[in-house]
Design an enzyme around this catalytic site. Structure first.
Site, PDB file in Angstrom:
ATOM      1  N   ALA A 124       0.207  55.651  16.954  1.00  0.00           N
ATOM      2  CA  ALA A 124       1.664  55.730  16.904  1.00  0.00           C
ATOM      3  C   ALA A 124       2.213  54.614  17.776  1.00  0.00           C
ATOM      4  O   ALA A 124       2.454  54.794  18.975  1.00  0.00           O
ATOM      5  CB  ALA A 124       2.152  57.092  17.383  1.00  0.00           C
ATOM      6  N   SER A 126       4.315  51.567  16.046  1.00  0.00           N
ATOM      7  CA  SER A 126       5.557  51.060  15.451  1.00  0.00           C
ATOM      8  C   SER A 126       6.672  52.101  15.529  1.00  0.00           C
ATOM      9  O   SER A 126       6.425  53.307  15.575  1.00  0.00           O
ATOM     10  CB  SER A 126       5.331  50.679  13.989  1.00  0.00           C
ATOM     11  OG  SER A 126       4.448  49.594  13.874  1.00  0.00           O
ATOM     12  N   SER A 132       7.078  44.586  13.976  1.00  0.00           N
ATOM     13  CA  SER A 132       6.356  43.393  14.401  1.00  0.00           C
ATOM     14  C   SER A 132       6.537  43.121  15.896  1.00  0.00           C
ATOM     15  O   SER A 132       5.646  42.589  16.552  1.00  0.00           O
ATOM     16  CB  SER A 132       6.828  42.179  13.597  1.00  0.00           C
ATOM     17  OG  SER A 132       6.517  42.329  12.224  1.00  0.00           O
ATOM     18  N   TRP A 156       5.705  54.737  10.453  1.00  0.00           N
ATOM     19  CA  TRP A 156       4.520  54.200   9.778  1.00  0.00           C
ATOM     20  C   TRP A 156       3.216  54.703  10.415  1.00  0.00           C
ATOM     21  O   TRP A 156       2.265  53.946  10.571  1.00  0.00           O
ATOM     22  CB  TRP A 156       4.520  52.669   9.765  1.00  0.00           C
ATOM     23  CG  TRP A 156       5.823  52.031   9.409  1.00  0.00           C
ATOM     24  CD1 TRP A 156       6.539  51.143  10.158  1.00  0.00           C
ATOM     25  CD2 TRP A 156       6.579  52.212   8.209  1.00  0.00           C
ATOM     26  NE1 TRP A 156       7.693  50.777   9.507  1.00  0.00           N
ATOM     27  CE2 TRP A 156       7.738  51.419   8.302  1.00  0.00           C
ATOM     28  CE3 TRP A 156       6.388  52.990   7.053  1.00  0.00           C
ATOM     29  CZ2 TRP A 156       8.701  51.370   7.302  1.00  0.00           C
ATOM     30  CZ3 TRP A 156       7.350  52.937   6.055  1.00  0.00           C
ATOM     31  CH2 TRP A 156       8.483  52.130   6.185  1.00  0.00           C
ATOM     32  N   ASP A 244      -5.914  43.050  17.310  1.00  0.00           N
ATOM     33  CA  ASP A 244      -6.901  42.003  17.005  1.00  0.00           C
ATOM     34  C   ASP A 244      -8.102  42.594  16.274  1.00  0.00           C
ATOM     35  O   ASP A 244      -8.578  42.046  15.273  1.00  0.00           O
ATOM     36  CB  ASP A 244      -7.364  41.322  18.295  1.00  0.00           C
ATOM     37  CG  ASP A 244      -6.356  40.316  18.829  1.00  0.00           C
ATOM     38  OD1 ASP A 244      -5.480  39.886  18.054  1.00  0.00           O
ATOM     39  OD2 ASP A 244      -6.450  39.967  20.019  1.00  0.00           O
ATOM     40  N   ILE A 341      -6.329  39.359 -16.436  1.00  0.00           N
ATOM     41  CA  ILE A 341      -7.480  39.238 -17.332  1.00  0.00           C
ATOM     42  C   ILE A 341      -7.589  40.456 -18.246  1.00  0.00           C
ATOM     43  O   ILE A 341      -7.977  40.347 -19.419  1.00  0.00           O
ATOM     44  CB  ILE A 341      -8.772  39.029 -16.514  1.00  0.00           C
ATOM     45  CG1 ILE A 341      -8.769  37.611 -15.906  1.00  0.00           C
ATOM     46  CG2 ILE A 341     -10.018  39.253 -17.357  1.00  0.00           C
ATOM     47  CD1 ILE A 341      -9.840  37.381 -14.867  1.00  0.00           C
ATOM     48  N   GLY A 343      -5.127  41.983 -19.436  1.00  0.00           N
ATOM     49  CA  GLY A 343      -3.985  42.003 -20.343  1.00  0.00           C
ATOM     50  C   GLY A 343      -3.187  43.292 -20.190  1.00  0.00           C
ATOM     51  O   GLY A 343      -3.024  43.815 -19.092  1.00  0.00           O
ATOM     52  N   GLU A 367      -1.125  45.886  10.411  1.00  0.00           N
ATOM     53  CA  GLU A 367      -1.685  45.203  11.586  1.00  0.00           C
ATOM     54  C   GLU A 367      -1.076  43.819  11.801  1.00  0.00           C
ATOM     55  O   GLU A 367      -1.737  42.887  12.260  1.00  0.00           O
ATOM     56  CB  GLU A 367      -3.217  45.079  11.472  1.00  0.00           C
ATOM     57  CG  GLU A 367      -3.940  46.377  11.160  1.00  0.00           C
ATOM     58  CD  GLU A 367      -3.853  47.388  12.278  1.00  0.00           C
ATOM     59  OE1 GLU A 367      -3.193  47.127  13.293  1.00  0.00           O
ATOM     60  OE2 GLU A 367      -4.437  48.468  12.145  1.00  0.00           O
TER      61      GLU A 367
END
Length: 387
Positions: A124, A126, A132, A156, A244, A341, A343, A367
């Site tokens: 927990a 954000s 960010s 989030w 990281d 590919i 379709g 992240e």
């Protein structure tokens, strides 16, 4: 340079691949359609040791390192990205508590988490107005006679509604306190069922629909001094370090999702015939597959390099940011090409490439967005020039 995994790494990779093929892939579409949380699958992963790949042996983990972890996450995401996310999250929470928590705190939580007994851990960090920019958080923790009291809102939070154990970041110093960005932030381990925690909402997401994503409200949630991870006031640095490592996990998951889509596209292009030949023999389709294979190979090598640096206890922030940026951006391209590919068939839920495109999209956000990765990389380049 030898890129061959060790025997132990190959064993973990093979275990994850077999589980993904046998257990995850056959029911991934149903879990996605129903929004079914994979509780049974997570407990099975715990029994296989895949919830504690990077956790020290003292707490029941495999202590197999970041390379084995990356390989395992790639395989699991190839089968079901939602399960891979939850497995990665539990590995990260277990490793963080084992290495940064007190011995008593680690003994309380880590064995239960990685065995599947406590189901899952969650982060927990954000907030509605601090994504960010984690240093802008408003959740705060105040001293009490018996420890700390946490209040605020977190956004989030993957599996926030059902996690047994939450790592919560909160401000523990006044905003006017001296220091740089993130001053006075502390990380706490909080039981998921602690009084005062409310699930304010569950998000209706584009992809990863077999996982939940919650907004949590903390209203004077009480924890003891032993709930602190690392040092009081050292939470921001701990969050950056966790991100990281988390970027290696997200890059690995993106590669796994894209590899599953690529394999589906390769099979389809070999079987589907137009103008009297398999469509893979049409130059444009062959070129799309060639690009996809090249991107996947490059992304895997970059991610394993970052994992190797982390495992060797060397600086890996730049390598993980580069790997996350390249892997997620190109995984999106691979999944988009795989759908193209197929379709019209690729656009319907009968074929797995439709789910892959939805699942992979968020890896460019989790992240740290791709834009944040570019900022991190550029700053590190500048620091290198100034040294």
């Amino acid at each position: 340079m030898d890129f061959t995994p060790t025997e132990d790494q190959q064993l973990i990779q093979r275990t994850a691949r077999e589980f993904a093929d046998r257990v995850l892939a056959p029911h991934a579409a149903a879990r996605d359609a129903n929004g079914e949380f994979p509780l049974t699958e997570l407990r099975a992963l715990g029994a296989l040791g895949l919830l504690g790949v990077t956790v020290p042996e003292a707490f029941g983990g495999a202590n197999a390192g970041a390379i084995a972890y990356s390989l395992a996450m790639q395989e699991l995401a190839r089968g079901d990205a939602s399960v891979a996310v939850l497995c990665s999250l539990t590995n990260m929470v277990g490793e963080l508590i084992a290495t940064r928590g007190s011995p008593a705190l680690a003994a309380r939580w880590v064995p239960r988490l990685i065995s599947g007994d406590a189901v899952i851990g969650a982060f927990a960090l954000s907030e509605p107005d601090a994504g960010s920019d984690a240093s802008a958080m408003r959740t705060f923790a105040t001293r009490t006679a018996h420890g700390w009291q946490i209040s605020g809102t977190k956004q989030w939070v993957t599996a926030g509604d059902c996690a047994s154990c939450l790592v919560v970041w909160a401000i523990t110093q006044p905003p006017a306190a001296p220091g740089g960005p993130g001053r006075g932030i502390t990380a706490f381990v909080v039981p998921g069922d602690a009084p005062g925690i409310t699930v304010a909402r569950l998000e209706d997401k584009l992809g990863l629909r077999a996982t939940s994503t919650a907004q949590l409200v903390f209203d004077r949630v009480e924890v003891g001094d032993d709930a602190v991870l690392g040092a009081v006031g050292g939470g921001f640095a701990l969050a950056m370090l966790t991100l990281d490592g988390g970027r290696i996990g997200i890059a690995s998951q993106a590669i796994g999702i894209a590899r599953g889509a690529f394999e589906a596209a390769l099979r389809y292009a070999s079987e589907r015939r137009t103008f009297g030949q398999p469509i893979i023999e049409h130059q444009v389709i062959g070129a799309m597959l060639a690009d996809a294979a090249t991107w996947l190979d490059a992304a895997s090598l970059m991610t394993l390099r970052a994992a190797a640096l982390k495992q060797a206890r060397k600086s890996y922030s730049q390598a993980s940011a580069m790997a996350k940026l390249f892997a997620t951006e190109h995984a999106w391209k691979v999944c988009d090409a795989a759908l193209q590919i197929h379709g019209g068939y690729g656009y319907v839920r009968d074929f797995p490439v439709e789910r892959a495109l939805r699942d992979v999209r968020v890896t460019r956000i989790l992240e740290g967005t791709s834009e944040i990765q570019r900022i991190v990389i550029a700053r590190n380049l500048l620091l290198g020039q100034l040294r």
